[in-house]
Design a protein around this motif. Structure first.
Motif, mmCIF file in Angstrom:
data_model
loop_
_atom_site.group_PDB
_atom_site.id
_atom_site.type_symbol
_atom_site.label_atom_id
_atom_site.label_comp_id
_atom_site.label_asym_id
_atom_site.label_seq_id
_atom_site.Cartn_x
_atom_site.Cartn_y
_atom_site.Cartn_z
ATOM 1 N N ALA A 1 14.949 -6.249 2.427
ATOM 2 C CA ALA A 1 14.848 -7.025 1.183
ATOM 3 C C ALA A 1 13.404 -7.098 0.709
ATOM 4 C CB ALA A 1 15.408 -8.434 1.390
ATOM 5 N N LEU A 2 12.476 -7.283 1.637
ATOM 6 C CA LEU A 2 11.058 -7.305 1.280
ATOM 7 C C LEU A 2 10.664 -5.988 0.624
ATOM 8 C CD1 LEU A 2 8.141 -8.644 3.311
ATOM 9 C CD2 LEU A 2 8.059 -6.285 2.609
ATOM 10 N N GLY A 3 11.082 -4.869 1.211
ATOM 11 C CA GLY A 3 10.752 -3.559 0.654
ATOM 12 C C GLY A 3 11.406 -3.311 -0.687
ATOM 13 N N MET A 4 12.660 -3.743 -0.837
ATOM 14 C CA MET A 4 13.364 -3.536 -2.111
ATOM 15 C C MET A 4 12.690 -4.292 -3.245
ATOM 16 S SD MET A 4 17.298 -3.677 -0.792
ATOM 17 C CE MET A 4 18.013 -3.570 -2.419
ATOM 18 N N VAL A 5 12.293 -5.527 -2.980
ATOM 19 C CA VAL A 5 11.639 -6.326 -4.022
ATOM 20 C C VAL A 5 10.279 -5.726 -4.366
ATOM 21 C CG1 VAL A 5 10.619 -8.586 -4.467
ATOM 22 C CG2 VAL A 5 12.901 -8.432 -3.508
ATOM 23 N N THR A 6 9.574 -5.240 -3.365
ATOM 24 C CA THR A 6 8.290 -4.586 -3.629
ATOM 25 C C THR A 6 8.485 -3.319 -4.446
ATOM 26 O OG1 THR A 6 7.477 -5.481 -1.533
ATOM 27 C CG2 THR A 6 6.169 -3.752 -2.557
ATOM 28 N N ASP A 7 9.555 -2.574 -4.166
ATOM 29 C CA ASP A 7 9.903 -1.407 -4.982
ATOM 30 C C ASP A 7 10.140 -1.787 -6.441
ATOM 31 O OD1 ASP A 7 9.794 0.902 -3.484
ATOM 32 O OD2 ASP A 7 11.822 0.659 -2.691
ATOM 33 N N ILE A 8 10.884 -2.843 -6.660
ATOM 34 C CA ILE A 8 11.212 -3.281 -8.018
ATOM 35 C C ILE A 8 9.945 -3.677 -8.769
ATOM 36 C CG2 ILE A 8 12.377 -5.076 -9.362
ATOM 37 C CD1 ILE A 8 14.591 -4.985 -7.169
ATOM 38 N N ILE A 9 9.071 -4.422 -8.115
ATOM 39 C CA ILE A 9 7.808 -4.831 -8.752
ATOM 40 C C ILE A 9 6.952 -3.597 -9.050
ATOM 41 C CG2 ILE A 9 5.668 -6.138 -8.442
ATOM 42 C CD1 ILE A 9 8.022 -7.982 -8.800
ATOM 43 N N GLY A 10 6.855 -2.695 -8.086
ATOM 44 C CA GLY A 10 6.056 -1.485 -8.293
ATOM 45 C C GLY A 10 6.584 -0.643 -9.439
ATOM 46 N N SER B 1 8.451 -1.643 -11.937
ATOM 47 C CA SER B 1 8.337 -2.392 -13.195
ATOM 48 C C SER B 1 6.938 -2.299 -13.795
ATOM 49 C CB SER B 1 8.689 -3.865 -12.969
ATOM 50 O OG SER B 1 10.002 -3.989 -12.510
ATOM 51 N N PHE B 2 5.933 -2.218 -12.947
ATOM 52 C CA PHE B 2 4.554 -2.179 -13.424
ATOM 53 C C PHE B 2 3.910 -0.811 -13.240
ATOM 54 C CE2 PHE B 2 5.322 -6.677 -12.664
ATOM 55 C CZ PHE B 2 4.871 -7.219 -13.848
ATOM 56 N N ILE C 1 0.833 -1.202 0.000
ATOM 57 C CA ILE C 1 0.000 0.000 0.000
ATOM 58 C C ILE C 1 0.869 1.254 0.000
ATOM 59 C CG2 ILE C 1 -1.637 1.343 1.387
ATOM 60 C CD1 ILE C 1 -3.010 -1.288 2.091
ATOM 61 N N GLY C 2 1.959 1.237 0.760
ATOM 62 C CA GLY C 2 2.863 2.385 0.779
ATOM 63 C C GLY C 2 3.502 2.653 -0.567
ATOM 64 N N VAL C 3 3.924 1.599 -1.251
ATOM 65 C CA VAL C 3 4.506 1.768 -2.586
ATOM 66 C C VAL C 3 3.461 2.290 -3.557
ATOM 67 C CG1 VAL C 3 5.500 0.491 -4.536
ATOM 68 C CG2 VAL C 3 6.341 0.071 -2.232
ATOM 69 N N ALA C 4 2.217 1.830 -3.426
ATOM 70 C CA ALA C 4 1.146 2.297 -4.312
ATOM 71 C C ALA C 4 0.803 3.764 -4.068
ATOM 72 C CB ALA C 4 -0.105 1.435 -4.124
ATOM 73 N N ILE C 5 0.882 4.204 -2.826
ATOM 74 C CA ILE C 5 0.539 5.595 -2.514
ATOM 75 C C ILE C 5 1.666 6.545 -2.902
ATOM 76 C CG2 ILE C 5 0.089 7.223 -0.637
ATOM 77 C CD1 ILE C 5 -1.417 4.962 0.785
ATOM 78 N N ILE C 6 2.895 6.241 -2.503
ATOM 79 C CA ILE C 6 4.033 7.147 -2.709
ATOM 80 C C ILE C 6 4.460 7.173 -4.180
ATOM 81 C CG2 ILE C 6 6.393 7.706 -2.017
ATOM 82 C CD1 ILE C 6 4.343 8.000 0.239
ATOM 83 N N GLN C 7 4.528 6.035 -4.818
ATOM 84 C CA GLN C 7 4.871 5.893 -6.239
ATOM 85 C C GLN C 7 6.232 6.495 -6.581
ATOM 86 O OE1 GLN C 7 1.655 7.196 -8.742
ATOM 87 N NE2 GLN C 7 0.204 5.813 -7.796
ATOM 88 N N LYS C 8 7.213 6.259 -5.727
ATOM 89 C CA LYS C 8 8.585 6.685 -5.988
ATOM 90 C C LYS C 8 9.515 5.537 -5.634
ATOM 91 C CE LYS C 8 7.966 11.588 -4.912
ATOM 92 N NZ LYS C 8 8.321 12.659 -3.957
ATOM 93 N N PRO C 9 10.567 5.338 -6.434
ATOM 94 C CA PRO C 9 11.532 4.295 -6.080
ATOM 95 C C PRO C 9 12.158 4.574 -4.720
ATOM 96 C CG PRO C 9 11.885 5.044 -8.330
ATOM 97 C CD PRO C 9 10.880 5.961 -7.714
#
Length: 181
Positions: free
Chosen positions: A90-99, A101-102, A50-58
């Motif tokens: 690591a969990l956050g970094m991978v979520t960043d990469i997926i976010g 990428s898409f 949810i945080g990655v979806a809201i902020i939308q920044k690497p």
């Protein structure tokens, strides 16, 4: 690519810190002795996605994971509590990469499910790397990884599914705005 001097605004930093704290609170409050590896992934990946979806920044997921990992390391929740900072980062970094990428379309169910699975599996892989580093035999780690990767995948997918639903609801109500890409 040039970044502005203030990459994250104060509001974004506050939100990411609160979401990292939410990961910590959820892990403390929702302790269930299920004895199934990865069962915490069902609710642990939700604030990060949810945080990655809201902020939308690497870097937003990495920051959320780092805050959660520091809190969990400081309060010593798990057996290898000192290394929690690496697992959740690591969990956050991978979520960043997926976010990234898409294009941060975490409201789409396949993207959120993929982010949940990848994040939970990344946390598992760092955990097993730490186990190897402290001297647990390779055969034991490989057997544990094979068995628990299935449950990590299932629980990460369920967490991603819940995240996709929540993000879609937040977009529909106007709390989150989507970039017009």
């Amino acid at each position: 690519m040039l970044f502005k001097r203030d990459y994250f605004t104060l509001n974004e930093i506050a939100l990411m810190s609160l979401l990292g704290g939410l990961v910590f609170v959820m892990l403390m409050a929702l302790r269930m002795p299920l004895h199934i590896p990865g069962h915490t992934g069902i609710f642990m990946v939700i604030p990060v996605i949810i945080g990655v979806a809201i902020i939308q920044k690497p870097g937003s997921g990495t920051y959320i994971g780092l805050v959660a990992g520091v809190l969990l390391s400081f309060f010593g929740v798990s057996a290898l509590h000192v290394f929690d900072v690496f697992q959740y980062t690591a969990l956050g970094m991978v979520t960043d990469i997926i976010g990234y990428s898409f294009r941060y379309r975490m409201d789409l169910t396949p993207v959120s499910v993929l982010a949940g699975i990848a994040g939970n599996l990344a946390k598992m892989l760092v955990n097993f790397a730490v186990n190897l580093a402290i001297g647990i035999p390779l055969v034991v780690v490989i057997i544990e990884a094979g068995i628990s990767s299935v449950s990590h995948t299932i629980f990460g997918a369920l967490g991603g599914l819940i995240s996709a639903y929540l993000i879609a609801r937040l977009i529909r109500t106007g709390v989150i705005t989507r970039n017009a890409d």
